[in-house]
Design a protein around this motif. Structure first.
Motif, PDB file in Angstrom:
ATOM      1  N   ARG A 156      12.928 -15.087  11.255  1.00  0.00           N
ATOM      2  CA  ARG A 156      12.737 -15.246   9.807  1.00  0.00           C
ATOM      3  C   ARG A 156      12.370 -13.906   9.182  1.00  0.00           C
ATOM      4  O   ARG A 156      12.820 -13.576   8.073  1.00  0.00           O
ATOM      5  N   LEU A 157      11.544 -13.135   9.903  1.00  0.00           N
ATOM      6  CA  LEU A 157      11.194 -11.803   9.404  1.00  0.00           C
ATOM      7  C   LEU A 157      12.450 -10.951   9.261  1.00  0.00           C
ATOM      8  O   LEU A 157      12.643 -10.267   8.252  1.00  0.00           O
ATOM      9  N   ARG A 158      13.321 -10.998  10.258  1.00  0.00           N
ATOM     10  CA  ARG A 158      14.576 -10.254  10.150  1.00  0.00           C
ATOM     11  C   ARG A 158      15.367 -10.689   8.922  1.00  0.00           C
ATOM     12  O   ARG A 158      15.884  -9.848   8.160  1.00  0.00           O
ATOM     13  N   ASP A 159      15.490 -12.002   8.699  1.00  0.00           N
ATOM     14  CA  ASP A 159      16.253 -12.489   7.557  1.00  0.00           C
ATOM     15  C   ASP A 159      15.639 -12.020   6.249  1.00  0.00           C
ATOM     16  O   ASP A 159      16.357 -11.625   5.313  1.00  0.00           O
ATOM     17  N   ASP A 160      14.306 -12.042   6.161  1.00  0.00           N
ATOM     18  CA  ASP A 160      13.647 -11.609   4.928  1.00  0.00           C
ATOM     19  C   ASP A 160      13.820 -10.110   4.702  1.00  0.00           C
ATOM     20  O   ASP A 160      13.968  -9.660   3.561  1.00  0.00           O
ATOM     21  N   ILE A 161      13.791  -9.335   5.790  1.00  0.00           N
ATOM     22  CA  ILE A 161      14.018  -7.894   5.648  1.00  0.00           C
ATOM     23  C   ILE A 161      15.442  -7.624   5.171  1.00  0.00           C
ATOM     24  O   ILE A 161      15.665  -6.845   4.233  1.00  0.00           O
ATOM     25  N   LEU A 162      16.410  -8.279   5.782  1.00  0.00           N
ATOM     26  CA  LEU A 162      17.804  -8.050   5.389  1.00  0.00           C
ATOM     27  C   LEU A 162      18.065  -8.495   3.955  1.00  0.00           C
ATOM     28  O   LEU A 162      18.902  -7.904   3.257  1.00  0.00           O
ATOM     29  N   ALA A 163      17.333  -9.516   3.517  1.00  0.00           N
ATOM     30  CA  ALA A 163      17.486 -10.003   2.137  1.00  0.00           C
ATOM     31  C   ALA A 163      16.619  -9.233   1.150  1.00  0.00           C
ATOM     32  O   ALA A 163      16.661  -9.502  -0.054  1.00  0.00           O
ATOM     33  N   LYS A 164      15.790  -8.310   1.647  1.00  0.00           N
ATOM     34  CA  LYS A 164      14.866  -7.521   0.819  1.00  0.00           C
ATOM     35  C   LYS A 164      13.919  -8.434   0.036  1.00  0.00           C
ATOM     36  O   LYS A 164      13.563  -8.159  -1.122  1.00  0.00           O
ATOM     37  N   THR A 165      13.527  -9.521   0.664  1.00  0.00           N
ATOM     38  CA  THR A 165      12.679 -10.518   0.021  1.00  0.00           C
ATOM     39  C   THR A 165      11.384  -9.892  -0.490  1.00  0.00           C
ATOM     40  O   THR A 165      10.734  -9.121   0.223  1.00  0.00           O
ATOM     41  N   SER A 166      11.016 -10.230  -1.707  1.00  0.00           N
ATOM     42  CA  SER A 166       9.767  -9.757  -2.326  1.00  0.00           C
ATOM     43  C   SER A 166       9.644  -8.241  -2.279  1.00  0.00           C
ATOM     44  O   SER A 166       8.543  -7.702  -2.122  1.00  0.00           O
ATOM     45  N   SER A 167      10.771  -7.554  -2.400  1.00  0.00           N
ATOM     46  CA  SER A 167      10.794  -6.085  -2.403  1.00  0.00           C
ATOM     47  C   SER A 167      10.131  -5.499  -1.156  1.00  0.00           C
ATOM     48  O   SER A 167       9.481  -4.449  -1.209  1.00  0.00           O
ATOM     49  N   CYS A 168      10.308  -6.191  -0.024  1.00  0.00           N
ATOM     50  CA  CYS A 168       9.686  -5.696   1.209  1.00  0.00           C
ATOM     51  C   CYS A 168      10.355  -4.426   1.712  1.00  0.00           C
ATOM     52  O   CYS A 168       9.797  -3.727   2.574  1.00  0.00           O
TER      53      CYS A 168
ATOM     54  N   ARG B 189       0.828  -1.208   0.000  1.00  0.00           N
ATOM     55  CA  ARG B 189       0.000   0.000   0.000  1.00  0.00           C
ATOM     56  C   ARG B 189       0.863   1.260   0.000  1.00  0.00           C
ATOM     57  O   ARG B 189       0.543   2.243  -0.680  1.00  0.00           O
ATOM     58  N   VAL B 190       1.953   1.238   0.739  1.00  0.00           N
ATOM     59  CA  VAL B 190       2.840   2.401   0.781  1.00  0.00           C
ATOM     60  C   VAL B 190       3.480   2.644  -0.582  1.00  0.00           C
ATOM     61  O   VAL B 190       3.553   3.777  -1.066  1.00  0.00           O
ATOM     62  N   ARG B 191       3.919   1.564  -1.231  1.00  0.00           N
ATOM     63  CA  ARG B 191       4.530   1.728  -2.559  1.00  0.00           C
ATOM     64  C   ARG B 191       3.506   2.247  -3.576  1.00  0.00           C
ATOM     65  O   ARG B 191       3.859   3.028  -4.478  1.00  0.00           O
ATOM     66  N   ALA B 192       2.271   1.825  -3.444  1.00  0.00           N
ATOM     67  CA  ALA B 192       1.237   2.312  -4.362  1.00  0.00           C
ATOM     68  C   ALA B 192       0.905   3.776  -4.089  1.00  0.00           C
ATOM     69  O   ALA B 192       0.637   4.548  -5.014  1.00  0.00           O
ATOM     70  N   GLU B 193       0.916   4.160  -2.804  1.00  0.00           N
ATOM     71  CA  GLU B 193       0.578   5.533  -2.424  1.00  0.00           C
ATOM     72  C   GLU B 193       1.686   6.511  -2.798  1.00  0.00           C
ATOM     73  O   GLU B 193       1.408   7.657  -3.188  1.00  0.00           O
ATOM     74  N   TYR B 194       2.937   6.070  -2.692  1.00  0.00           N
ATOM     75  CA  TYR B 194       4.085   6.939  -2.949  1.00  0.00           C
ATOM     76  C   TYR B 194       5.002   6.257  -3.957  1.00  0.00           C
ATOM     77  O   TYR B 194       6.050   5.693  -3.601  1.00  0.00           O
ATOM     78  N   PRO B 195       4.631   6.271  -5.229  1.00  0.00           N
ATOM     79  CA  PRO B 195       5.406   5.541  -6.239  1.00  0.00           C
ATOM     80  C   PRO B 195       6.871   5.958  -6.256  1.00  0.00           C
ATOM     81  O   PRO B 195       7.197   7.142  -6.256  1.00  0.00           O
ATOM     82  N   GLY B 196       7.745   4.964  -6.218  1.00  0.00           N
ATOM     83  CA  GLY B 196       9.165   5.212  -6.269  1.00  0.00           C
ATOM     84  C   GLY B 196       9.803   5.545  -4.933  1.00  0.00           C
ATOM     85  O   GLY B 196      11.015   5.781  -4.873  1.00  0.00           O
ATOM     86  N   VAL B 197       9.007   5.563  -3.851  1.00  0.00           N
ATOM     87  CA  VAL B 197       9.582   5.920  -2.559  1.00  0.00           C
ATOM     88  C   VAL B 197      10.589   4.857  -2.102  1.00  0.00           C
ATOM     89  O   VAL B 197      10.438   3.669  -2.393  1.00  0.00           O
ATOM     90  N   LYS B 198      11.611   5.287  -1.405  1.00  0.00           N
ATOM     91  CA  LYS B 198      12.565   4.366  -0.795  1.00  0.00           C
ATOM     92  C   LYS B 198      12.048   3.965   0.576  1.00  0.00           C
ATOM     93  O   LYS B 198      11.707   4.830   1.391  1.00  0.00           O
ATOM     94  N   ILE B 199      12.003   2.671   0.843  1.00  0.00           N
ATOM     95  CA  ILE B 199      11.567   2.156   2.128  1.00  0.00           C
ATOM     96  C   ILE B 199      12.771   1.555   2.844  1.00  0.00           C
ATOM     97  O   ILE B 199      13.422   0.643   2.333  1.00  0.00           O
ATOM     98  N   VAL B 200      13.058   2.100   4.014  1.00  0.00           N
ATOM     99  CA  VAL B 200      14.132   1.581   4.857  1.00  0.00           C
ATOM    100  C   VAL B 200      13.477   0.882   6.049  1.00  0.00           C
ATOM    101  O   VAL B 200      12.763   1.522   6.829  1.00  0.00           O
ATOM    102  N   ALA B 201      13.698  -0.410   6.170  1.00  0.00           N
ATOM    103  CA  ALA B 201      13.022  -1.205   7.188  1.00  0.00           C
ATOM    104  C   ALA B 201      13.886  -1.364   8.433  1.00  0.00           C
ATOM    105  O   ALA B 201      15.129  -1.347   8.359  1.00  0.00           O
TER     106      ALA B 201
END
Length: 622
Positions: free
Chosen positions: A469-481, A346-358
C-alpha cells in the motif's frame, strides 16, 4: 530552484564533463559520494594506539572541482531501532564526554598534499555533543573529473577514551587505519601510504563487526565547474544505506549498496553526486526532529550551517527519500501518515519548494513454514498446512525448533503430497515432536516462500498489505508525499511470484571445476569455479550436489576472489564433486522467527542496479 537543468539533460550531463556547465562555480555542493554519516558502534582507544591516522579515499564528481570544505562530527547516530537518533556520544547525553583532538587533516590530490586549516590553525578540538567542526575553505589547482582524493586525518584521545564511528576502511581501495603512541610516529605513513594498517585496529574486515573509524563525514563540499546535473540529499534506512554489503565489496569508487551504486553509475545523466544523510535503522518518524536523548536534528543543523556560508543556497538540488520501509506500524494509517509523511512534511518545511523523489519499498518474505512432525522408526513425516509448493524430492531442507533435537538439522526430503514430505533421521522416543517447528529452504525457490506480516501481495485496502500500500501511495503521490518516484519493484521482484524475493533458482549460479574437499575429514577454505565474476567478497554462497543443484552440501561466506578461485572466511570438510552447483543467497537470513529476507546481498544489489533504467535519473532534475 533550478537553474536551467533542461540544458543539461539535452547535453547528456555527466559524461566526463560533457554537460552544459559551469552553472554556478561559486556554489558549494555535496560531492563526496563515498562518504557517510557518522553512525555505528563507538571505538574505545587502547594503549599503544590512542593516536590515529585514518586515511579514506573519496572520488571527485564528473566535473572539475577546485575548492573544498570538510566536516568533522561531534556525535554519531545510532543504528537499528533508534536510528537516526544522534545519541552515540563520547559521554552521557546531557553530560559531555571526552573531546577528540585533531592534530592535522591533509587532502592529497595526485600525490600532492594540501593541509586543511581550522580557523587558520593546523588542528582543532572536536567537542562531544556538538555539531562538530568545519575546516577552512581549501582551494587547490583544478581537480580533473573522477579524481581520487585522499583524506588523511590525524587525531588522538587519552587511552580508554571514546571516538565517534564513521567508516569501515576499504583496504582494497588504498584506505588505511594506523595507530601509535604519538602523532609523530604516524606522520611517516605519508611517505608510505600503502603500508598495512595497524593489526590491532584492522579487525573484522568485510563484516558488520569491522570497527568504524573517525574521519570527515558525509558533509563534503566542493566548488568548481558544476555542469548543472542533479545533486541529491538522500534520506535512507538500512536498505538504502546498505546493511549487508561492507568494505571488502566496495567498487572502485567506494560505493556499496544498490542506491549508492545506481546513483553513481556512469549512465543516463551520468554519476549523480549525493550526500546520504541516513544510516541503517528504522526511523523516518524520528528524522529531523527530537531533543535530548532522542535528538535527530544535528545533521539538519549542519546543513543549515552550510546554507548560511553558501550564500543562502542549498548544497543539493533534489531530495531522495528512501525512508519508510523499516519504520512500519500495525495500522497502515499510522505507517503512512504518522511515520512516513511526518518526515516528508518536515523536509518540505525545511527546504521550501524542494523536489522530493521517493523510492518505493522492497518487500519482505518468510523462507520458513510451520510444520508438525511425527515419526515411525527412522522415518519422519512432516505435515505442512501451507503446502509444499516449491519443494522437490532430493532437496535439502533445514528443520529447526523441535524440542527433541534429533528431529532438527539439514535433511534431504521426499515430497509425498501437496501438504507433506518425509525424511530419515536416527529415530526418537517421542512422536509427535513438540515445539514451534519450521522447515526452511534457504530461499531456493520463491514459490515456497510466504508473505511476511504487512507484506501481502497484491496491495489491497487492508493493513495486511501495508508495505505494498505504501508503494501504491508513493506512486500515486498521495497527499503530496513525493513529486516523483523511482520504483525498484520490477528490478527486484521474483519472476515467478509477485511481491516476493527471487529464489536462488532465479539468480546467476556457477559450478565447481575442481572437487571441493577430499575425504570428508581434511578441511579446506577455497573452491574453484567456472565463473567467479558473479560474486563479490562478503557474499554467502551455497554448494549443492550435481546435477540438479537441490541437495545442499554446505554454506560458506566469501572472503576474497582471485580469478575463479574463491577463498572463504571459514573452512569445511564437506566433499562436493566437480559440477557441484554454487548458488548465491539473495539476502541475509534475518534473525527473526520465522526467518525472512529483508536486506539484499550483493547478487541482488547487482540485479537491482542493472534492472532500474538509468533514464529514471531524469526524475531527479528539479
Amino acid at each position: 530552484m533550478m537553474l536551467g537543468l533542461s540544458l543539461g539533460i539535452t547535453n547528456q550531463l555527466g559524461r566526463a564533463g560533457g554537460g552544459g556547465g559551469p552553472v554556478d562555480p561559486d556554489r558549494y555542493l555535496f560531492f563526496g559520494s563515498r562518504a557517510r554519516a557518522p553512525s555505528g558502534n563507538i571505538v574505545t582507544a587502547l594503549a599503544g594506539t590512542n593516536y590515529y591516522c585514518c586515511k579514506i579515499v573519496v572520488p571527485s564528481p564528473q566535473f572539475v572541482t577546485r575548492t573544498f570544505k570538510f566536516h568533522l562530527p561531534g556525535f554519531a547516530s545510532t543504528e537499528g531501532g533508534n536510528s537516526p537518533q544522534e545519541s552515540t556520544v563520547t559521554g552521557t547525553i546531557g553530560a559531555p564526554g571526552n573531546s577528540v583532538v585533531v592534530d592535522a587533516l591533509y587532502t592529497i590530490i595526485a600525490g600532492v598534499p594540501h593541509q586543511c586549516k581550522f580557523g587558520g590553525n593546523n588542528g582543532v578540538t572536536v567537542v562531544d555533543q556538538t555539531n562538530g567542526q568545519w575546516c577552512d575553505d581549501l582551494t587547490t589547482p583544478d581537480v580533473p573529473p573522477e579524481t581520487d582524493i585522499e583524506l588523511w586525518l590525524f587525531y588522538h584521545v587519552a587511552v580508554g577514551e571514546k571516538v565517534w564511528p564513521v567508516y569501515r576502511i576499504q583496504k582494497h581501495r588504498g584506505e588505511r587505519i594506523w595507530g601509535a603512541n604519538d602523532n609523530a610516529s604516524l606522520l611517516g605513513f605519508m611517505a608510505d601510504p600503502l603500508a598495512d594498517s595497524t593489526p590491532a585496529l584492522d579487525t573484522g574486515y568485510g563484516t558488520q563487526s569491522q570497527p568504524q573509524y573517525y574521519a570527515p563525514d558525509c558533509f563534503m563540499l566542493a566548488k568548481g565547474d558544476w555542469d548543472g546535473r542533479p545533486v541529491a540529499l538522500a534520506f535512507v534506512d538500512s536498505i538504502g544505506e546498505s546493511r549487508q554489503e561492507f568494505s571488502a565489496a566496495a567498487d572502485a569508487r567506494g560505493m556499496i549498496g544498490w542506491l549508492r551504486r545506481w546513483l553513481d553509475k556512469n549512465a543516463g545523466l551520468g554519476r549523480i553526486p549525493f550526500c546520504m544523510i541516513g544510516m541503517p535503522g528504522a526511523g523516518s518518524v524520528r528524522e529531523y526532529t527530537g531533543t535530548g536523548s532522542a535528538i535527530a536534528t544535528r545533521r539538519r543543523d549542519i546543513i543549515r550551517e552550510i546554507i548560511a556560508f553558501n550564500g543562502g543556497k542549498w548544497p543539493f538540488t533534489v531530495v531522495v527519500n528512501q525512508l519508510g520501509q523499516n519504520d512500519t506500524s500495525t495500522l497502515y494509517n499510522t505507517w503512512f501518515n504518522t511515520n512516513y509523511r511526518s518526515n516528508v512534511t518536515r523536509v518540505r518545511a525545511e527546504y521550501p519548494g524542494v523536489k522530493i523523489v521517493a523510492i518505493p519499498p522492497l518487500g519482505r518474505v518468510d523462507i520458513q513454514k510451520t510444520v508438525t512432525l511425527t515419526s515411525v522408526g527412522t522415518v519422519v513425516t512432516a505435515a505442512v498446512a501451507s503446502g509444499t509448493t516449491g519443494m522437490r524430492s532430493g532437496q535439502t531442507v533445514s528443520i529447526a525448533g523441535a524440542t527433541q533435537t534429533e528431529y532438527n538439522g539439514n535433511v534431504v526430503v521426499t515430497v509425498t503430497g501437496a501438504n507433506s514430505f518425509t525424511y530419515n533421521f536416527a529415530g526418537s522416543a517421542t512422536s509427535p515432536a513438540t515445539g514451534t517447528i519450521r522447515a526452511g529452504d534457504l530461499g531456493l525457490d520463491a514459490t515456497f516462500s510466504t508473505y511476511t506480516t504487512q507484506n501481502v501481495w497484491p496491495a489491497d485496502a487492508t493493513d495486511a498489505s501495508g508495505k505494498w500500500r505504501l508503494r501504491d501511495d508513493i506512486l500515486a503521490k498521495t497527499s503530496s508525499c513525493c513529486d516523483a518516484a523511482i520504483d525498484p519493484y520490477a528490478a527486484w521482484v521474483s519472476g515467478v511470484k509477485g511481491g516476493s524475493w527471487p529464489g536462488m533458482l532465479e539468480l546467476p549460479s556457477t559450478t565447481l571445476t575442481a572437487q571441493a574437499g577430499t575425504d570428508g575429514v581434511a578441511t579446506y577454505n577455497s573452491i574453484q569455479v567456472a565463473d567467479a565474476s558473479i560474486f563479490r567478497p562478503e557474499q554467502v554462497v551455497n554448494l549443492y550436489a550435481p546435477p540438479d543443484g537441490w541437495e545442499r552440501k554446505t554454506t560458506l561466506t566469501i572472503a576474497s576472489i582471485a580469478g575463479n578461485v574463491i577463498t572463504m572466511t571459514g573452512s569445511t570438510a564437506v566433499v562436493v564433486p566437480v559440477g557441484g552447483v554454487v548458488r548465491p543467497s539473495p539476502a541475509n537470513q534475518e534473525a527473526t522467527t520465522p526467518i525472512s529476507f529483508v536486506h539484499p546481498y550483493p547478487i541482488m544489489i547487482d540485479r537491482i542496479v542493472a534492472g532500474i533504467s538509468q533514464s529514471e535519473k531524469a526524475k531527479l532534475v528539479a
